[in-house]
Design a protein around this motif. Structure first.
Motif, mmCIF file in Angstrom:
data_model
loop_
_atom_site.group_PDB
_atom_site.id
_atom_site.type_symbol
_atom_site.label_atom_id
_atom_site.label_comp_id
_atom_site.label_asym_id
_atom_site.label_seq_id
_atom_site.Cartn_x
_atom_site.Cartn_y
_atom_site.Cartn_z
ATOM 1 N N UNK A 82 -0.638 -6.722 -10.160
ATOM 2 C CA UNK A 82 0.385 -6.557 -9.117
ATOM 3 C C UNK A 82 0.126 -5.249 -8.392
ATOM 4 N N UNK A 83 0.088 -5.345 -7.055
ATOM 5 C CA UNK A 83 -0.003 -4.137 -6.243
ATOM 6 C C UNK A 83 1.328 -3.953 -5.523
ATOM 7 N N UNK A 84 2.080 -2.944 -5.981
ATOM 8 C CA UNK A 84 3.389 -2.636 -5.393
ATOM 9 C C UNK A 84 3.280 -1.269 -4.725
ATOM 10 N N UNK A 85 3.112 -1.233 -3.406
ATOM 11 C CA UNK A 85 2.760 0.022 -2.738
ATOM 12 C C UNK A 85 3.969 0.873 -2.342
ATOM 13 N N UNK A 86 5.102 0.685 -2.993
ATOM 14 C CA UNK A 86 6.317 1.432 -2.649
ATOM 15 C C UNK A 86 6.794 2.201 -3.870
ATOM 16 N N UNK A 111 -1.623 -2.266 -10.472
ATOM 17 C CA UNK A 111 -2.772 -1.539 -9.931
ATOM 18 C C UNK A 111 -2.339 -0.713 -8.727
ATOM 19 N N UNK A 112 -3.131 0.330 -8.423
ATOM 20 C CA UNK A 112 -2.753 1.259 -7.359
ATOM 21 C C UNK A 112 -3.401 0.882 -6.029
ATOM 22 N N UNK A 113 -4.565 0.193 -6.109
ATOM 23 C CA UNK A 113 -5.180 -0.201 -4.842
ATOM 24 C C UNK A 113 -5.720 -1.622 -4.887
ATOM 25 N N UNK A 114 -6.111 -2.078 -3.704
ATOM 26 C CA UNK A 114 -6.601 -3.435 -3.522
ATOM 27 C C UNK A 114 -7.727 -3.734 -4.520
ATOM 28 N N UNK A 115 -7.589 -4.817 -5.271
ATOM 29 C CA UNK A 115 -8.521 -5.141 -6.354
ATOM 30 C C UNK A 115 -9.008 -6.581 -6.194
ATOM 31 N N UNK A 139 -1.857 -2.501 6.172
ATOM 32 C CA UNK A 139 -3.206 -2.325 5.637
ATOM 33 C C UNK A 139 -3.522 -3.394 4.589
ATOM 34 N N UNK A 140 -2.520 -3.746 3.792
ATOM 35 C CA UNK A 140 -2.769 -4.750 2.741
ATOM 36 C C UNK A 140 -3.034 -6.123 3.353
ATOM 37 N N UNK A 141 -2.357 -6.430 4.448
ATOM 38 C CA UNK A 141 -2.612 -7.708 5.144
ATOM 39 C C UNK A 141 -4.034 -7.695 5.709
ATOM 40 N N UNK A 142 -4.403 -6.582 6.334
ATOM 41 C CA UNK A 142 -5.758 -6.474 6.903
ATOM 42 C C UNK A 142 -6.825 -6.611 5.823
ATOM 43 N N UNK A 143 -6.622 -5.918 4.719
ATOM 44 C CA UNK A 143 -7.599 -5.988 3.623
ATOM 45 C C UNK A 143 -7.706 -7.410 3.073
#
Ligand SMILES: NC(=O)C1=CN([C@@H]2O[C@H](COP(=O)(O)OP(=O)(O)OC[C@H]3O[C@@H](n4cnc5c(N)ncnc54)[C@H](OP(=O)(O)O)[C@@H]3O)[C@@H](O)[C@H]2O)[C@H](O)CC1
Ligand code: K
Length: 473
Positions: A82-86, A111-115, A139-143
């Motif tokens: 799970x990437x929870x960026x908040x 996790x802290x970043x896109x994996x 950024x997460x959508x773009x990645x």
């Protein structure tokens, strides 16, 4: 029409969805229950698509769905990240918070970043989205879009406007698991959509409830909440237009004019003496124009003048941007005028008037009444409130039933009050919402009146409707 129609239509916009959620909640179905079902559905659909999952989690309800899905997938033996960026304190929804805690206890890796993963699940922005995706969702959508994996969006692709489908930057989904009903924005993507039933009971769709009071907020400029003209009354029936007008005023119209032959003293209302189609020294159209009317309620008590006046009102409505309520005697003459109303009117017939509108006899059977409401809506291009022990509200491809109200509401003037309330609500909202809110609120007021006073007179309804309209925000 009836056979393939869904209640409330095929696509639910954000407001309709929220209405149904509130109706479910009032029936005892919690958001937590729905979120659990939503996430479990997503997990079931996703499980066969790969062995490793990256779930991008936002801070709203959709994030909650994603966290439930994460927990279920982990329990099913998948590798789940799970990437929870908040920050956790940014989560406003209690149910989402709970599910974050539960995910932590269920073998999910944060996790802290896109994996890298076989499957990416988008749980970022759902029906609560406002405008273009902002950082960090952007950024997460773009990645995700740059990455080669199987992509599943929960409810709708992040970044899409749920009501219009507008999409400058959107999660590029291979599969969309939408909750309860497809959203209008998904219209052109239906080959990728799975509709998940999340436990919302049928009754919440089929019947009006408190959620149907979610009207647009009042405008702050005078006149933006309706300048209503009630055109009605005759030598024989003097009270009807006044009841309707008072109801319109109390239900929130900014200004209410009564074009009627006989004066009654209500200082809140503006009287214009009408004789036939003349209003003071003017023609009906001149008066409407001068008073800058944007909603016309026509019919209550009109008697033999109905044909001529209704004709003129419809002519005026064709040229000008006004909304209409046709009630009582105006309904009787409508087939003779044979005009389509262009979806800016609400018709408020009871069964007898409905039968005249359609030129066929009708019985009280629910199926027949639903068909009749649809047929009237179709043939006159208008929304319909077919009044009765179970009211039917129909508008194009949408239909909903209503059970609020009681047998005390058979008294004279109830219908006049109802048409006035519709008029007021048409001043600030579209016909479908004005019709739904009025039908529910007038019936509910009847129940409150009988409870408190033992009767449901029009005066009591007029006093009580505003409170009911206010009860949901
Ligand atoms: N339909 C149902 O019965 C159920 C639906 N569920 C799911 O819940 C969402 C709707 O939940 P909601 O919390 O209303 O909205 P979102 O999940 O979309 O979250 C909105 C959050 O995102 C932030 N936000 C808004 N716009 C943007 C943007 N352009 N860029 C970045 N972030 C944005 C917003 O935060 P603010 O601080 O800006 O207000 C919100 O926090 C629905 O889609 C379903 O998936 C539930 O399962 C319950 C049943
Ligand atoms: K009723």
């Amino acid at each position: 029409m009836l056979n393939n129609a869904r209640f409330r239509g095929e696509f639910y916009d954000v407001r309709e969805m929220r209405a149904v959620e509130l109706n479910s909640a009032s029936l005892g179905f919690s958001e937590e229950l729905m979120m659990e079902n939503a996430g479990a559905w997503v997990a079931k659909v996703a499980r066969s698509k790969g062995e490793s999952f990256l779930i991008l989690v936002g801070k709203g309800g959709k994030g909650g769905d994603g966290l439930v899905a994460a927990r279920h997938l982990a329990l099913m033996g998948a590798e789940v990240m799970v990437l929870f960026p908040y920050k956790e304190c940014e989560i406003k929804k209690e149910t989402t918070k709970k599910n974050l805690e539960r995910a932590k206890m269920s073998g999910v890796r944060f996790v802290k970043e896109f994996t890298e993963a076989d499957v990416i699940i988008d749980a970022l922005l759902g029906t609560g989205v406002k405008g273009m995706p902002r950082s960090p969702a952007k950024e997460l959508i773009e990645q995700s879009n740059d990455f080669n994996a199987f992509k599943i969006a929960i409810d709708l692709p992040s970044g899409m406007d749920p009501d219009t489908g507008e999409c400058e930057l959107c999660f590029e989904a291979d599969l969309i698991v939408t909750m309860h009903a497809p959203k209008p924005g998904l219209k052109n993507l239906m080959d990728k959509v799975i509709v998940a039933e999340i436990g919302i009971p049928k009754r919440a769709d089929q019947y009006l409830g408190p959620g149907d009071l979610l009207l647009r907020p009042r405008g702050i400029r005078k006149g933006s909440n309706g300048r209503v003209a009630v055109i009605g009354g005759s030598k024989r029936y003097q009270g009807a237009p006044w009841i309707s007008a008072l109801a319109a005023f109390r239900a929130g119209a900014d200004l209410v004019y009564v074009y009627t032959p006989t004066r009654m003293d209500f200082p809140e209302l503006i009287w214009r003496k009408r004789t036939g189609t003349r209003v003071e020294e003017m023609s009906l159209k001149e008066a409407l124009e001068k008073d800058r009317i944007n909603v016309i309620v026509v019919g209550p008590g009109l008697a033999e003048e109905a044909l001529e006046i209704t004709k003129e009102v419809l002519e005026y409505a064709k040229e000008k941007d006004v909304s209409l309520v046709l009630d009582a005697d105006s309904l009787k003459v409508l087939p003779e005028i044979g005009e389509k109303l262009g979806w800016k009117a609400v018709l408020t017939p009871h069964l007898g008037e409905a039968s005249k509108l359609l030129g066929r006899s009708l019985t009280d059977s629910p199926k027949e009444r639903m068909e009749a409401a649809f047929d009237i809506s179709d043939s006159f291009e208008a929304c319909v409130i077919l009044k009765g022990p179970i009211d039917v509200v129909a508008c194009k491809d949408k239909l909903v039933l209503n059970t609020t109200g009681n047998e005390y509401m058979t008294v004279g003037g109830t219908g006049d009050a109802l048409s006035g309330v519709v008029g007021a609500l048409l001043g600030r909202d579209e016909p479908w919402w004005a019709a739904k809110a009025t039908t529910y609120a007038v019936g509910k007021s009847g129940e409150i009146c009988v409870e408190e006073r033992g009767h449901a007179s029009p005066t009591c309804l007029i006093e009580t409707v505003p409170k009911v309209l206010h009860s949901v925000k």
